[in-house]
Motif scaffolding. Structure first.
Motif, short mmCIF file in Angstrom:
data_model
loop_
_atom_site.label_atom_id
_atom_site.label_comp_id
_atom_site.label_asym_id
_atom_site.label_seq_id
_atom_site.Cartn_x
_atom_site.Cartn_y
_atom_site.Cartn_z
N ALA A 44 0.81 -1.38 0.04
CA ALA A 44 -0.09 -0.02 0.02
C ALA A 44 0.79 1.30 0.14
O ALA A 44 0.53 2.44 0.30
N GLY A 45 2.09 1.14 0.08
CA GLY A 45 2.94 2.26 -0.20
C GLY A 45 3.59 2.61 1.04
O GLY A 45 4.28 3.46 1.38
N GLY A 46 3.44 1.83 2.25
CA GLY A 46 4.12 2.08 3.45
C GLY A 46 5.74 1.65 3.70
O GLY A 46 6.15 1.17 2.84
N SER A 47 6.06 2.27 4.62
CA SER A 47 7.38 2.30 4.82
C SER A 47 8.03 0.79 5.33
O SER A 47 6.96 0.23 6.03
N ALA A 48 9.34 0.55 5.76
CA ALA A 48 9.43 -0.60 6.37
C ALA A 48 9.17 -0.67 7.78
O ALA A 48 8.80 -1.65 8.36
N ILE A 49 9.13 0.69 8.39
CA ILE A 49 8.54 1.01 9.80
C ILE A 49 7.07 0.71 9.98
O ILE A 49 6.46 0.08 10.86
N ASP A 50 6.50 1.00 8.83
CA ASP A 50 4.87 0.78 8.90
C ASP A 50 4.74 -0.56 8.75
O ASP A 50 3.80 -1.16 9.52
N ALA A 51 5.62 -1.25 7.82
CA ALA A 51 5.09 -2.81 7.85
C ALA A 51 5.46 -3.70 9.36
O ALA A 51 4.87 -4.37 9.70
N ALA A 52 6.69 -3.20 9.99
CA ALA A 52 7.03 -3.74 11.21
C ALA A 52 5.87 -3.34 12.30
O ALA A 52 5.50 -4.25 13.10
N VAL A 53 5.28 -2.25 12.18
CA VAL A 53 4.47 -1.90 13.16
C VAL A 53 3.06 -2.73 12.80
O VAL A 53 2.48 -3.16 13.91
N ALA A 54 2.66 -2.76 11.50
CA ALA A 54 1.35 -3.38 11.01
C ALA A 54 1.80 -5.06 11.72
O ALA A 54 0.79 -5.51 12.05
N THR A 55 2.85 -5.58 11.42
CA THR A 55 3.10 -6.85 11.97
C THR A 55 3.11 -7.03 13.31
O THR A 55 2.58 -8.04 13.83
N ALA A 56 3.55 -6.24 14.23
CA ALA A 56 3.47 -6.36 15.54
C ALA A 56 2.15 -5.99 16.12
O ALA A 56 1.75 -6.80 17.05
N LEU A 57 1.39 -5.30 15.46
CA LEU A 57 -0.11 -5.16 15.92
C LEU A 57 -0.94 -6.38 15.53
O LEU A 57 -1.83 -6.98 16.32
N ALA A 58 -0.60 -7.07 14.32
CA ALA A 58 -1.38 -8.28 13.95
C ALA A 58 -0.93 -9.34 14.99
O ALA A 58 -1.79 -10.25 15.07
N LEU A 59 0.26 -9.29 15.48
CA LEU A 59 0.60 -10.42 16.43
C LEU A 59 -0.04 -10.50 17.65
O LEU A 59 -0.23 -11.56 18.30
N ALA A 60 -0.71 -9.15 17.85
CA ALA A 60 -1.50 -9.28 19.25
C ALA A 60 -2.74 -10.29 18.90
O ALA A 60 -3.31 -10.87 20.00
N ALA A 61 -3.23 -10.20 17.63
CA ALA A 61 -4.39 -11.13 17.38
C ALA A 61 -3.89 -12.80 17.26
O ALA A 61 -4.56 -13.69 17.24
N LEU A 62 -2.64 -12.82 16.67
CA LEU A 62 -2.03 -14.11 16.32
C LEU A 62 -1.12 -14.93 17.08
O LEU A 62 -0.82 -16.05 17.12
N GLU A 63 -0.56 -14.19 18.13
CA GLU A 63 0.59 -14.77 18.97
C GLU A 63 0.56 -14.06 20.47
O GLU A 63 1.19 -13.41 20.90
N PRO A 64 -0.76 -14.20 20.91
CA PRO A 64 -0.98 -13.50 22.13
C PRO A 64 -0.08 -13.86 23.37
O PRO A 64 0.14 -13.23 24.46
N TRP A 65 0.55 -15.07 23.38
CA TRP A 65 1.44 -15.62 24.43
C TRP A 65 2.57 -15.06 24.39
O TRP A 65 3.56 -14.87 25.11
N ASN A 66 3.12 -14.15 23.24
CA ASN A 66 4.46 -13.72 23.13
C ASN A 66 4.23 -12.08 22.87
O ASN A 66 4.99 -11.37 23.17
N SER A 67 3.17 -11.73 22.46
CA SER A 67 2.92 -10.28 21.55
C SER A 67 1.89 -9.79 22.08
O SER A 67 0.63 -10.62 22.39
N GLY A 68 1.50 -8.53 22.10
CA GLY A 68 0.28 -7.75 22.54
C GLY A 68 0.45 -6.38 22.74
O GLY A 68 1.60 -5.80 22.85
N LEU A 69 -0.57 -5.51 22.79
CA LEU A 69 -0.69 -4.24 23.18
C LEU A 69 -0.21 -3.88 24.64
O LEU A 69 0.36 -3.04 24.73
N GLY A 70 -0.38 -4.82 25.62
CA GLY A 70 0.24 -4.56 26.75
C GLY A 70 1.31 -5.03 27.23
O GLY A 70 1.89 -5.31 28.26
N GLY A 71 2.36 -5.29 26.00
CA GLY A 71 3.72 -5.89 26.18
C GLY A 71 4.66 -4.71 26.35
O GLY A 71 4.66 -3.53 26.70
#
Length: 267
Positions: A44-71
């Motif tokens: 969509a035209g995002g930077s590498a950092i946009d992609a990193a943040v998008a991936t981190a946010l997605a992991l809150a829904a996909l890997e809650p034992w390791n990642s999340g909004l409260g980490g």
């Protein structure tokens, strides 16, 4: 006849993965769907950092034992053409009101994930006093504000979609849930989400897995996309967190949340 069983041998699996290459960029995590969220943001035209943040946010829904909004976390950003990297520090910090005397040592070593000195009731690992100030979202915010290109709402969109779908009940996730069931059952909302009918789910023998519906995660992400990620520290979400923690007997306060900031530095 007399028969003595041979000693039990643990199975050994040899796993291989092909090397990955990319001409426009690469996104890597432990969950493919999170990688695909980052790739969608790149497309969509995002930077590498946009992609990193998008991936981190997605992991809150996909890997809650390791990642999340409260980490918590740290990021190392090495931009093209730069001789030095930048560090974003959003590591752990305890709430101001936390009293070390609340953590009485047993004199033993913990049998949990980390070989820490054991604390009575595992109060440093679970329960309201174990909660650090949730700085991961502050870290993502600083990264996005400093190096991002797309609006935060666009960066968060894949994570919102994944949270609405839910966490797949595949073999690995159900194994993780079953392994943590003794702890999950102590908390009504955790038990409601991950232990329906009081028992861990089993992966299907055939067909597609079902999904765990992840409570208010999708609504929380939508709120952050609309109001901005600082809402977790200064807005409606912050007020809800502080109220809930206090009701549970914790000490994480609204002031702790307001003061939470990620630090950036160049080593």
């Amino acid at each position: 006849m007399d028969y003595t069983p041979a000693p039990h041998h643990t199975q050994n699996w040899l796993l291989t993965k092909p090397s990955a290459t990319g001409k426009r960029g690469m996104v890597v995590s432990q969950v493919r769907a999170a990688d695909e969220a980052g790739i969608a943001v790149l497309d969509a035209g995002g930077s590498a950092i946009d992609a990193a943040v998008a991936t981190a946010l997605a992991l809150a829904a996909l890997e809650p034992w390791n990642s999340g909004l409260g980490g918590i976390g740290f990021a190392l950003v090495h931009r093209a053409g730069q001789r030095r990297a930048d560090v974003v520090d959003f590591g752990p910090a305890a709430p101001r009101g936390l009293n070390p005397s609340s953590f009485k040592l047993t004199g033993k070593t913990s049998h949990g994930q980390f070989a820490w000195a054991e604390v009575e009731g595992d109060a440093n690992v679970q329960g309201p006093l174990s909660v650090a100030i949730p700085s991961s979202t502050a870290g993502y915010t600083k990264m996005h504000q400093t190096w991002g290109k797309l609006p935060f709402a666009d960066v968060a969109a894949p994570a919102i979609a994944l949270a609405k779908r839910g966490l797949p009940q595949d073999w690995y996730t159900t194994l993780k849930v079953a392994s943590g069931a003794a702890v999950l059952r102590n908390y009504p909302e955790s038990a409601r989400v991950y232990l329906p009918d009081g028992l861990p789910r089993s992966p299907p023998y055939q067909g597609s897995p079902g999904f765990f519906r992840l409570g208010n995660l999708a609504a929380t992400l939508e709120r952050l996309a609309k109001a901005g990620p600082r809402d977790l520290y200064e807005g409606d979400i912050a007020a809800t967190i502080a109220t809930d923690i206090k009701a549970l007997g914790g000490v994480l306060s609204a002031q702790d949340l307001r003061d939470c900031q990620a630090r950036g530095c160049s080593p």
